[in-house]
Design a protein around this motif. Structure first.
Motif, PDB file in Angstrom:
ATOM      1  N   GLY A 178      24.752  27.604 -70.567  1.00 25.19           N
ATOM      2  CA  GLY A 178      25.686  27.023 -69.609  1.00 25.19           C
ATOM      3  C   GLY A 178      25.395  27.565 -68.224  1.00 25.19           C
ATOM      4  O   GLY A 178      25.216  28.783 -68.052  1.00 25.19           O
ATOM      5  N   VAL A 179      25.325  26.688 -67.236  1.00 25.22           N
ATOM      6  CA  VAL A 179      24.944  27.100 -65.885  1.00 25.22           C
ATOM      7  C   VAL A 179      25.974  26.612 -64.874  1.00 25.22           C
ATOM      8  O   VAL A 179      26.661  25.609 -65.092  1.00 25.22           O
ATOM      9  N   GLY A 180      26.061  27.324 -63.761  1.00 22.00           N
ATOM     10  CA  GLY A 180      26.964  26.937 -62.688  1.00 22.00           C
ATOM     11  C   GLY A 180      26.466  27.467 -61.362  1.00 22.00           C
ATOM     12  O   GLY A 180      25.569  28.321 -61.305  1.00 22.00           O
ATOM     13  N   ALA A 181      27.080  26.974 -60.282  1.00 23.67           N
ATOM     14  CA  ALA A 181      26.600  27.294 -58.939  1.00 23.67           C
ATOM     15  C   ALA A 181      27.034  28.661 -58.460  1.00 23.67           C
ATOM     16  O   ALA A 181      26.368  29.265 -57.622  1.00 23.67           O
ATOM     17  N   GLY A 182      28.158  29.185 -58.969  1.00 25.13           N
ATOM     18  CA  GLY A 182      28.683  30.452 -58.481  1.00 25.13           C
ATOM     19  C   GLY A 182      29.581  30.257 -57.266  1.00 25.13           C
ATOM     20  O   GLY A 182      29.533  29.219 -56.601  1.00 25.13           O
ATOM     21  N   HIS A 183      30.395  31.299 -56.968  1.00 32.64           N
ATOM     22  CA  HIS A 183      31.332  31.160 -55.849  1.00 32.64           C
ATOM     23  C   HIS A 183      31.539  32.434 -55.054  1.00 32.64           C
ATOM     24  O   HIS A 183      32.263  32.414 -54.053  1.00 32.64           O
ATOM     25  N   VAL A 184      30.929  33.550 -55.456  1.00 34.40           N
ATOM     26  CA  VAL A 184      31.147  34.816 -54.769  1.00 34.40           C
ATOM     27  C   VAL A 184      29.969  35.085 -53.828  1.00 34.40           C
ATOM     28  O   VAL A 184      28.874  35.446 -54.260  1.00 34.40           O
ATOM     29  N   GLN A 185      30.202  34.930 -52.527  1.00 35.31           N
ATOM     30  CA  GLN A 185      29.103  35.001 -51.567  1.00 35.31           C
ATOM     31  C   GLN A 185      28.452  36.375 -51.548  1.00 35.31           C
ATOM     32  O   GLN A 185      27.220  36.487 -51.401  1.00 35.31           O
ATOM     33  N   GLU A 186      29.249  37.426 -51.697  1.00 35.37           N
ATOM     34  CA  GLU A 186      28.679  38.775 -51.618  1.00 35.37           C
ATOM     35  C   GLU A 186      27.633  39.018 -52.703  1.00 35.37           C
ATOM     36  O   GLU A 186      26.670  39.772 -52.483  1.00 35.37           O
ATOM     37  N   GLU A 187      27.807  38.427 -53.872  1.00 35.26           N
ATOM     38  CA  GLU A 187      26.795  38.571 -54.927  1.00 35.26           C
ATOM     39  C   GLU A 187      25.468  37.988 -54.475  1.00 35.26           C
ATOM     40  O   GLU A 187      24.404  38.582 -54.698  1.00 35.26           O
ATOM     41  N   PHE A 188      25.524  36.803 -53.902  1.00 38.29           N
ATOM     42  CA  PHE A 188      24.308  36.162 -53.415  1.00 38.29           C
ATOM     43  C   PHE A 188      23.668  36.987 -52.303  1.00 38.29           C
ATOM     44  O   PHE A 188      22.447  37.202 -52.286  1.00 38.29           O
ATOM     45  N   ASP A 189      24.498  37.456 -51.377  1.00 35.84           N
ATOM     46  CA  ASP A 189      23.962  38.184 -50.218  1.00 35.84           C
ATOM     47  C   ASP A 189      23.248  39.461 -50.634  1.00 35.84           C
ATOM     48  O   ASP A 189      22.136  39.749 -50.163  1.00 35.84           O
ATOM     49  N   VAL A 190      23.848  40.238 -51.530  1.00 34.58           N
ATOM     50  CA  VAL A 190      23.249  41.522 -51.892  1.00 34.58           C
ATOM     51  C   VAL A 190      21.964  41.338 -52.691  1.00 34.58           C
ATOM     52  O   VAL A 190      21.060  42.194 -52.648  1.00 34.58           O
ATOM     53  N   LEU A 191      21.843  40.207 -53.397  1.00 34.23           N
ATOM     54  CA  LEU A 191      20.640  39.940 -54.184  1.00 34.23           C
ATOM     55  C   LEU A 191      19.602  39.121 -53.427  1.00 34.23           C
ATOM     56  O   LEU A 191      18.548  38.796 -53.973  1.00 34.23           O
ATOM     57  N   GLY A 192      19.910  38.790 -52.178  1.00 32.76           N
ATOM     58  CA  GLY A 192      18.967  38.009 -51.377  1.00 32.76           C
ATOM     59  C   GLY A 192      18.872  36.562 -51.807  1.00 32.76           C
ATOM     60  O   GLY A 192      17.857  35.902 -51.569  1.00 32.76           O
ATOM     61  N   ALA A 193      19.929  36.047 -52.448  1.00 35.86           N
ATOM     62  CA  ALA A 193      19.947  34.654 -52.908  1.00 35.86           C
ATOM     63  C   ALA A 193      20.659  33.778 -51.869  1.00 35.86           C
ATOM     64  O   ALA A 193      21.414  34.254 -51.027  1.00 35.86           O
ATOM     65  N   ASP A 194      20.408  32.484 -51.948  1.00 40.12           N
ATOM     66  CA  ASP A 194      20.898  31.520 -50.969  1.00 40.12           C
ATOM     67  C   ASP A 194      22.272  31.005 -51.385  1.00 40.12           C
ATOM     68  O   ASP A 194      22.382  30.170 -52.278  1.00 40.12           O
ATOM     69  N   PHE A 195      23.324  31.499 -50.716  1.00 41.49           N
ATOM     70  CA  PHE A 195      24.670  31.059 -51.061  1.00 41.49           C
ATOM     71  C   PHE A 195      24.972  29.679 -50.488  1.00 41.49           C
ATOM     72  O   PHE A 195      25.492  28.807 -51.185  1.00 41.49           O
ATOM     73  N   THR A 196      24.643  29.465 -49.242  1.00 37.14           N
ATOM     74  CA  THR A 196      24.964  28.191 -48.591  1.00 37.14           C
ATOM     75  C   THR A 196      24.270  27.033 -49.292  1.00 37.14           C
ATOM     76  O   THR A 196      24.853  25.961 -49.468  1.00 37.14           O
ATOM     77  N   GLY A 197      23.036  27.238 -49.698  1.00 37.84           N
ATOM     78  CA  GLY A 197      22.277  26.175 -50.345  1.00 37.84           C
ATOM     79  C   GLY A 197      22.249  26.273 -51.854  1.00 37.84           C
ATOM     80  O   GLY A 197      21.344  25.744 -52.504  1.00 37.84           O
ATOM     81  N   ARG A 198      23.273  26.910 -52.434  1.00 36.77           N
ATOM     82  CA  ARG A 198      23.232  27.213 -53.871  1.00 36.77           C
ATOM     83  C   ARG A 198      23.230  25.958 -54.739  1.00 36.77           C
ATOM     84  O   ARG A 198      22.711  25.988 -55.853  1.00 36.77           O
ATOM     85  N   GLY A 199      23.791  24.863 -54.254  1.00 36.41           N
ATOM     86  CA  GLY A 199      23.768  23.639 -55.052  1.00 36.41           C
ATOM     87  C   GLY A 199      22.362  23.122 -55.255  1.00 36.41           C
ATOM     88  O   GLY A 199      21.948  22.795 -56.375  1.00 36.41           O
ATOM     89  N   GLY A 200      21.598  23.056 -54.158  1.00 37.90           N
ATOM     90  CA  GLY A 200      20.205  22.626 -54.267  1.00 37.90           C
ATOM     91  C   GLY A 200      19.368  23.597 -55.068  1.00 37.90           C
ATOM     92  O   GLY A 200      18.475  23.189 -55.823  1.00 37.90           O
ATOM     93  N   VAL A 201      19.649  24.895 -54.906  1.00 36.47           N
ATOM     94  CA  VAL A 201      18.935  25.904 -55.687  1.00 36.47           C
ATOM     95  C   VAL A 201      19.200  25.707 -57.174  1.00 36.47           C
ATOM     96  O   VAL A 201      18.282  25.770 -58.006  1.00 36.47           O
ATOM     97  N   LEU A 202      20.450  25.436 -57.530  1.00 36.79           N
ATOM     98  CA  LEU A 202      20.789  25.241 -58.942  1.00 36.79           C
ATOM     99  C   LEU A 202      20.095  24.012 -59.509  1.00 36.79           C
ATOM    100  O   LEU A 202      19.558  24.047 -60.625  1.00 36.79           O
ATOM    101  N   ASP A 203      20.073  22.921 -58.746  1.00 35.86           N
ATOM    102  CA  ASP A 203      19.393  21.713 -59.221  1.00 35.86           C
ATOM    103  C   ASP A 203      17.934  22.011 -59.555  1.00 35.86           C
ATOM    104  O   ASP A 203      17.431  21.644 -60.626  1.00 35.86           O
ATOM    105  N   GLU A 204      17.242  22.670 -58.619  1.00 36.30           N
ATOM    106  CA  GLU A 204      15.825  22.948 -58.859  1.00 36.30           C
ATOM    107  C   GLU A 204      15.644  23.984 -59.961  1.00 36.30           C
ATOM    108  O   GLU A 204      14.682  23.911 -60.746  1.00 36.30           O
TER     109      GLU A 204
END
Length: 314
Positions: free
Chosen positions: A124-150
C-alpha cells in the motif's frame, strides 16, 4: 491468497500498538509489548482476517507529536517480524510513503519481505503529508504527487521477475543492477491510499487496489463510481480491489462507553450493517475494534471471525 474483487467481502485490520495516534489508539497500547503484537497477529491468522497492516512515518515533528505521537514502528521490520509468527494472513503497508526513498531501496525491502513471507505482501502506497520528514531526508515534498506516480511505475519494474530490472523516468533511472531475492509473487499488488482527487486518479490509473481514507458511507458510492470511470477512461482493463475503513466495532453489548460512532450489538446486526459496503461495490473492509486491553481485543477479533464474518456473504 490474493484478495480479489469477487466472492465474499474480505476483512482486514490496521495493527494496534505499531502506531499510536491519539485519533484511534486505545490507552492500553502505550504499555503493550512485542508479545502482544504477536498474539494479535496470530489471532488474525486463525480468525480469517485477510490482512494485517502497518503504517509508515520516519520521524514526527514536535508540532504534530501531541496528536500523532512519535510511536510509529517501521512497517517492513514490523511485518517481517509478524510474518515469522503467522502462516496465511497477508501483510500490508498502509501506507508506505515510498516517495521518501529511492525505488530500489523500497524494492529491496519489500521484495525481501515478500520472499520471506512466501508471497504475502500487499504494497500500500501514499503521498505522505508531513513536510519535515521529506525535508530532513532530502525528498521532494511539494512535488510528492508526481514523485509517487513515477515511483509506482519504477516499483512495477523493480518488483517484477527480472534479476536486473530496468526503468527510465524523469527522476529515477536504473539498469544493470541486480537484486535478489525476487518477490515470491509474480506481481506484487500495489494498493493506492487516499481520497483526494489526485489519489483517486492514481488508484484508478496505477493501482491494483484503492484504500480510501476518511470517506463516509454517504460519499463512498460516488467516489467508487468516479474511480471506476477514471480507470475505464485510462483503458485499464484489470479489475480494481476497492476497500473501505469501517466505523469502530464492538461485537456484543459493551458494558462501557465505546463512543457514539461505534457499531455494536449482536453479530447479525453488525453483519447486516457491514454488508452495505458490499452493496456499494466494496471488496474488502478494514475493521477496528474498541477495547480496554489486549485480551479484550483478542476476544473481539475471535468473535468477529467466528460469529460476524460468516454472515457477511448472506
Amino acid at each position: 491468497m490474493p484478495i480479489q474483487p469477487t466472492g465474499p467481502l474480505s476483512y482486514g485490520m490496521q495493527l494496534p500498538i505499531q502506531s499510536q495516534s491519539t485519533i484511534y489508539a486505545e490507552s492500553w497500547e502505550a504499555s503493550a509489548t512485542p508479545a502482544d503484537l504477536a498474539r494479535i497477529a496470530r489471532t488474525a491468522d486463525r480468525s480469517g482476517f485477510a490482512y494485517l497492516a502497518s503504517c509508515d512515518h520516519v520521524a514526527i515533528p514536535r508540532r504534530l507529536a501531541e496528536a500523532m505521537s512519535t510511536v510509529w514502528y517501521d512497517p517492513v521490520a514490523t511485518l517481517s517480524f509478524l510474518a515469522g509468527v503467522t502462516e496465511r494472513v497477508l501483510l500490508m503497508s498502509h501506507v508506505a510513503v515510498v516517495g521518501l526513498r529511492h525505488p530500489l531501496v523500497t524494492a529491496k525491502q519489500y521484495a525481501t519481505l515478500d520472499h520471506l513471507s512466501g508471497g504475502r505482501l500487499i504494497l500500500g502506497v501514499g503521498a505522505g503529508h508531513v513536510q519535515e520528514e521529506f525535508d530532513v531526508l532530502g525528498a521532494d515534498f511539494t512535488g510528492r504527487g508526481g514523485v509517487l506516480d513515477e515511483t509506482i511505475d519504477a516499483l512495477r519494474a523493480a518488483l517484477g521477475p527480472e534479476e536486473y530490472p530496468e526503468f527510465a523516468g524523469e527522476r529515477f533511472s536504473f539498469a544493470g543492477l541486480g537484486q535478489l531475492p525476487r518477490p515470491a509473487q509474480e506481481r506484487v499488488p500495489v494498493w493506492v491510499g487516499g481520497s483526494s482527487p489526485a489519489a483517486m486518479r492514481r488508484a484508478a490509473v496505477r493501482g491494483d487496489g484503492w484504500l480510501p481514507q476518511g470517506g463516509s458511507r454517504e460519499v463512498l458510492p460516488t467516489q467508487i463510481a468516479r474511480v471506476h470511470a477514471l480507470r475505464a477512461e485510462a483503458g485499464v482493463a484489470e479489475p480494481l480491489v476497492v476497500g473501505a475503513i469501517t466505523e469502530p466495532l464492538y461485537v456484543g453489548e459493551p458494558g462501557w462507553s465505546v463512543g457514539r460512532r461505534t457499531l455494536s450489538g449482536k453479530p447479525e446486526a453488525l453483519a447486516e450493517s457491514l454488508r452495505v459496503y458490499a452493496d456499494m461495490g466494496v471488496h474488502q473492509i478494514q475493521v477496528r475494534f474498541r477495547s480496554r486491553s489486549a485480551s479484550e481485543l483478542l476476544d473481539q477479533m475471535a468473535a468477529f471471525g467466528a460469529d460476524v464474518a460468516p454472515l457477511l456473504d448472506t
